[in-house]
Design an enzyme around this catalytic site. Structure first.
Site, mmCIF file in Angstrom:
data_model
loop_
_atom_site.group_PDB
_atom_site.id
_atom_site.type_symbol
_atom_site.label_atom_id
_atom_site.label_comp_id
_atom_site.label_asym_id
_atom_site.label_seq_id
_atom_site.Cartn_x
_atom_site.Cartn_y
_atom_site.Cartn_z
ATOM 1 N N HIS A 155 38.445 39.500 29.193
ATOM 2 C CA HIS A 155 37.719 38.386 29.815
ATOM 3 C C HIS A 155 36.748 38.862 30.892
ATOM 4 O O HIS A 155 35.899 38.108 31.317
ATOM 5 C CB HIS A 155 38.710 37.388 30.423
ATOM 6 C CG HIS A 155 39.517 36.667 29.385
ATOM 7 N ND1 HIS A 155 39.302 35.356 29.045
ATOM 8 C CD2 HIS A 155 40.528 37.089 28.578
ATOM 9 C CE1 HIS A 155 40.144 34.994 28.092
ATOM 10 N NE2 HIS A 155 40.915 36.023 27.796
ATOM 11 N N ASP A 362 30.211 39.436 36.697
ATOM 12 C CA ASP A 362 31.242 38.497 36.242
ATOM 13 C C ASP A 362 31.321 38.562 34.726
ATOM 14 O O ASP A 362 30.281 38.613 34.062
ATOM 15 C CB ASP A 362 30.881 37.064 36.677
ATOM 16 C CG ASP A 362 32.106 36.223 37.022
ATOM 17 O OD1 ASP A 362 33.161 36.444 36.404
ATOM 18 O OD2 ASP A 362 31.981 35.350 37.897
HETATM 19 P P1 ADP Z 1 37.375 33.646 37.555
HETATM 20 O O1 ADP Z 1 38.067 33.610 36.204
HETATM 21 O O2 ADP Z 1 36.921 35.014 37.981
HETATM 22 O O3 ADP Z 1 38.140 32.976 38.625
HETATM 23 P P2 ADP Z 1 35.552 31.685 36.388
HETATM 24 O O4 ADP Z 1 34.345 31.030 36.982
HETATM 25 O O5 ADP Z 1 35.340 32.198 35.015
HETATM 26 O O6 ADP Z 1 36.028 32.813 37.396
HETATM 27 O O7 ADP Z 1 36.755 30.642 36.293
HETATM 28 C C1 ADP Z 1 37.257 30.042 37.445
HETATM 29 C C2 ADP Z 1 37.980 28.736 37.102
HETATM 30 O O8 ADP Z 1 38.736 28.331 38.222
HETATM 31 C C3 ADP Z 1 37.007 27.607 36.773
HETATM 32 O O9 ADP Z 1 37.560 26.786 35.771
HETATM 33 C C4 ADP Z 1 36.892 26.867 38.105
HETATM 34 O O10 ADP Z 1 36.633 25.480 37.974
HETATM 35 C C5 ADP Z 1 38.247 27.104 38.735
HETATM 36 N N1 ADP Z 1 38.113 27.213 40.194
HETATM 37 C C6 ADP Z 1 37.388 28.093 40.890
HETATM 38 N N2 ADP Z 1 37.484 27.871 42.217
HETATM 39 C C7 ADP Z 1 38.291 26.820 42.369
HETATM 40 C C8 ADP Z 1 38.769 26.090 43.502
HETATM 41 N N3 ADP Z 1 38.415 26.402 44.759
HETATM 42 N N4 ADP Z 1 39.591 25.050 43.268
HETATM 43 C C9 ADP Z 1 39.942 24.729 41.997
HETATM 44 N N5 ADP Z 1 39.521 25.364 40.899
HETATM 45 C C10 ADP Z 1 38.702 26.399 41.076
#
Ligand code: ADP
Length: 457
Positions: A155, A362
């Site tokens: 991922h 990312d």
């Molecule tokens: P990563 O997998 O590196 O965290 P991604 O952007 O691919 O980054 O996925 C992050 C997920 O977590 C998304 O679905 C996003 O909506 C959720 N997310 C990120 N920050 C928050 C937060 N502060 N509160 C709730 N959900 C979050």
């Protein structure tokens, strides 16, 4: 139809299923259709790893979970997975720490996963292993006799050979992945980097995206991960009418909202993003009092020192920016270091004029896709997106920026805030049309179809 077995570090709570977001959304349909099994960590540690998983069934899907040995969890998770592999895979050699004891714990945890999973498998199962925490599971499963179809999906990004080769004993990880029949990555860049590492570090032959190692063939392909686009759009439309969104709207008055939502992680480019906003308020003072930037940054991996240091730096910077620019009736930056429910986030995205997604690197970045999916077709916001997010390969109508240059992000912010409605709609419609096709379910189906098409063992 072959049974599907998923192995990942985290497993969704059986009752929450796809509501948990992330991986669960993509594989939910496939798990149901194939009466699948989802295998992973129970969330608990125990003096010794569980020899047998705890198995429950819910909605036609099995959930099998094991405990990790107490002494191994920290060196495995905070140590090798997130102190060594995470920075390496995000091209951050300067942040990479390496220690043989942590690697040994990573090996033991991966071996314990495979040892508990192997007895549950039958030869015609489709086994799909996920992500950087479990890179040694493919080989461990093979050495325990599983000869059926085996796929692995990464991922996160995969770096070029000069970065990857800095990892001591990195070849063992590559060799393990080549025990799979199919390796999936997010973008063409990751794919060519992975193939280059196989050629460079293992000296294996690579032809047309296929690697042959130790007499075994592995196909390497690109499968960009998606989201449940229509579901997220519906959630956003509903949440925008809810209480939290109404309170946010009232607190903004006529000001335009810039939003950022991330885990508090150094790969997300938060420092440069704050500096970019600071720069906007300096170089385009006409936007002062006209905008509010809301950054929601969920605390993450606080057991790793680099994450604690980042938190301190962002706290300092947020204080400095507000101290310098705020008025008694205007707070330019609202900064929250916690999680917010998914539906609330969706509603906030829909209210925002600008979505600011500027990771230094990312794998995909699902927030970028969620921001687009959440918009109101009649009045969509503008996405500012890092060129180094996997999502930039698909979301080409975003304002693409180099996250290393806060000035460039500031210029994109000024452009996004002033963008006429016609251009906003045209950009959004093209991106949304793509996201309607490239969903999480379509991603899982594409991977599994390809895995099934691999030659039978
Ligand atoms: P990563 O997998 O590196 O965290 P991604 O952007 O691919 O980054 O996925 C992050 C997920 O977590 C998304 O679905 C996003 O909506 C959720 N997310 C990120 N920050 C928050 C937060 N502060 N509160 C709730 N959900 C979050």
């Amino acid at each position: 139809m072959a049974r599907l077995v998923i192995a990942s570090y985290r497993v969704a709570e059986p009752k929450r299923g796809a509501a948990a977001g992330g991986l669960a959304v993509g594989i939910a349909d496939a798990l149901k259709a194939r009466r699948g099994l989802w295998f992973g960590w129970s969330g608990r540690t125990a003096p010794a790893p569980s020899p047998e998983p705890d198995i429950v069934e819910h909605g036609g899907v099995g959930y099998a979970r094991i405990d990790i040995a107490s002494a191994d969890h920290a060196p495995f998770y905070a140590g090798f997975a997130n102190g060594t592999l995470w920075p390496l895979l995000h091209y951050r050699l300067g942040l990479m720490e390496f220690d043989r004891a942590a690697l040994a714990a990573y090996r033991r945890v991966n071996a314990a996963f495979a040892a508990a999973l192997a007895p549950l498998l039958s030869p015609d199962d489709l086994v799909w292993v996920h992500d950087y925490q479990l890179m040694l599971v493919p080989r461990e499963l093979r050495s325990r006799g599983f000869a059926g179809r085996l796929g692995f999906f990464l991922h996160v990004p995969f770096p070029p050979p000069d970065v990857w080769c800095a990892l001591p004993q990195g070849s063992a990880l590559l060799e393990s992945l080549l025990a799979a029949d199919l390796v999936g990555v997010q973008t063409e860049r990751d794919r060519s980097n992975f193939l280059a590492c196989c050629a460079h570090c293992l000296g294996v032959a690579v032809t047309d995206g296929t690697v042959v190692h130790a007499g075994k063939q592995t196909v390497v392909e690109t499968f960009p991960v998606g989201i449940d686009t229509q579901g997220f759009a519906r959630t956003a439309a509903r949440a925008a009418l809810g209480r939290a969104a109404r309170q946010l709207r009232e607190s903004l008055g006529d000001r335009l909202l810039i939003i950022g939502v991330d885990r508090l992680d150094y790969s997300k480019g938060l420092i440069n993003r704050f500096l970019a906003y600071d720069s906007l308020l300096h170089i385009e003072p006409s936007w002062r009092r006209q905008v509010t930037y809301l950054q929601i940054a969920a605390r993450s991996r606080i057991e790793v020192a680099q994450y604690r240091a980042l938190r301190r730096e962002l706290d300092r910077l947020a204080g400095r920016i507000n101290g310098e620019h705020a008025e008694f009736d205007w707070t330019p930056l609202r900064y929250l270091t916690r999680e917010v429910p998914r539906a609330t986030l969706a509603g906030f995205f829909r209210l925002a004029r600008v979505g600011l997604v500027t990771p230094m690197r990312d794998g995909m970045n699902l927030v970028a896709k969620e921001f687009v999916a959440a918009q109101d077709a009649a009045d969509p916001g503008v996405l500012i997106l890092s060129a180094f997010a996997g999502a930039a390969a698909e979301l080409t109508e975003a304002l693409i920026v180099n996250p290393h240059d806060p000035q460039e992000i500031a210029e994109a912010l000024a452009r996004a805030l002033a963008m006429p409605i016609g251009e906003r709609r045209a950009r959004w419609e093209t991106m949304m049309a793509r996201l309607r096709e490239a969903t999480a379910a379509a991603w899982a189906k594409a991977f599994l179809d390809r895995l099934e098409a691999c030659p039978a063992p």
